[in-house]
Design a protein around this motif. Structure first.
Motif, PDB file in Angstrom:
ATOM      1  N   GLU A   1       9.055  -5.846   8.742  1.00 50.84           N
ATOM      2  CA  GLU A   1       9.502  -5.633  10.119  1.00 50.84           C
ATOM      3  C   GLU A   1       8.318  -5.516  11.082  1.00 50.84           C
ATOM      4  O   GLU A   1       8.378  -6.006  12.198  1.00 50.84           O
ATOM      5  CB  GLU A   1      10.344  -4.352  10.152  1.00 50.84           C
TER       6      GLU A   1
ATOM      7  N   ASN B   1      10.765  -3.598   3.367  1.00 49.16           N
ATOM      8  CA  ASN B   1      11.428  -4.032   4.600  1.00 49.16           C
ATOM      9  C   ASN B   1      10.710  -3.510   5.835  1.00 49.16           C
ATOM     10  O   ASN B   1      10.582  -4.232   6.835  1.00 49.16           O
ATOM     11  CB  ASN B   1      12.898  -3.598   4.608  1.00 49.16           C
TER      12      ASN B   1
ATOM     13  N   ALA C   1      13.850 -12.356   4.761  1.00 52.21           N
ATOM     14  CA  ALA C   1      13.608 -11.584   5.983  1.00 52.21           C
ATOM     15  C   ALA C   1      12.384 -12.123   6.730  1.00 52.21           C
ATOM     16  O   ALA C   1      12.394 -12.221   7.964  1.00 52.21           O
ATOM     17  CB  ALA C   1      13.415 -10.102   5.641  1.00 52.21           C
TER      18      ALA C   1
ATOM     19  N   LYS D   1      12.161 -13.829  10.520  1.00 46.94           N
ATOM     20  CA  LYS D   1      11.261 -13.247  11.526  1.00 46.94           C
ATOM     21  C   LYS D   1      10.126 -14.197  11.918  1.00 46.94           C
ATOM     22  O   LYS D   1       9.755 -14.270  13.085  1.00 46.94           O
ATOM     23  CB  LYS D   1      10.686 -11.941  10.965  1.00 46.94           C
ATOM     24  N   SER D   2       9.578 -14.911  10.948  1.00 50.55           N
ATOM     25  CA  SER D   2       8.400 -15.752  11.177  1.00 50.55           C
ATOM     26  C   SER D   2       8.573 -17.130  10.540  1.00 50.55           C
ATOM     27  O   SER D   2       7.851 -17.483   9.598  1.00 50.55           O
ATOM     28  CB  SER D   2       7.153 -15.067  10.603  1.00 50.55           C
TER      29      SER D   2
END
Length: 169
Positions: free
Chosen positions: A58, A54, A94, A98-99
């Protein structure tokens, strides 16, 4: 013991992510081993691996997603343990949050392995795969497809749903 050393190493890798982009190439290279550690029997090692993965997600650049693909695909593979599959699916989700554009570029490669896991025997893997499938399908960049995405996700779960999906499309 090896478990304690493994946990400490994973915690160190997670802390290294705080260094930012200077550490990124090394952490991306270690991602496969980190994801493998999410399948460890020791809860402490598993938790440290999830935290490290993670932390990497991040801080990583959207341009690094392509470099992560071998590690992600290995984490979804037949040889991966259920806890590794579940952790990898959560990492992919995740990354999608984010992307999304970067996931959109690797969607063709990711869709089938994730779709296959929506029929997994393990309930936790199946639920994680269904959630991840929804997340990655939202990364198409095609607004016209959005109303149909729930049907596409459902179609991945069973053959009966496939016919309904085709009709909707």
């Amino acid at each position: 013991s090896d478990k304690t050393e493994g946990q400490a190493a994973l915690e160190g890798l997670g802390a290294l992510a705080a260094k930012g982009s200077v550490a990124e190439p090394f952490l991306i290279a270690a991602l496969r081993a980190i994801l493998e550690a999410t399948g460890d029997k020791s809860k402490n090692v598993k938790d440290a691996a999830v935290a490290a993965a993670n932390a990497i997600v991040e801080m990583m650049s959207p341009f690094a997603v392509q470099e992560c693909m071998p590690a992600l695909l290995a984490g979804l593979g037949v040889k991966a343990k259920p806890s590794q599959k579940e952790a990898t699916l959560q990492i992919i989700e995740a990354i999608a949050a984010k992307s999304p554009r970067s996931i959109g570029h690797v969607l063709v490669t990711l869709t089938m392995p994730v779709a296959e896991l929506t029929c997994d025997i393990k309930k936790e893997v199946k639920e994680a795969a269904t959630s991840t499938m929804s997340a990655i399908c939202n990364c198409t960049g095609n607004k016209d497809l959005e109303p149909f995405l729930p049907f596409v996700v459902k179609a991945a779960q069973s053959l009966d749903s496939t016919h309904v999906c085709v009709e909707k499309l």
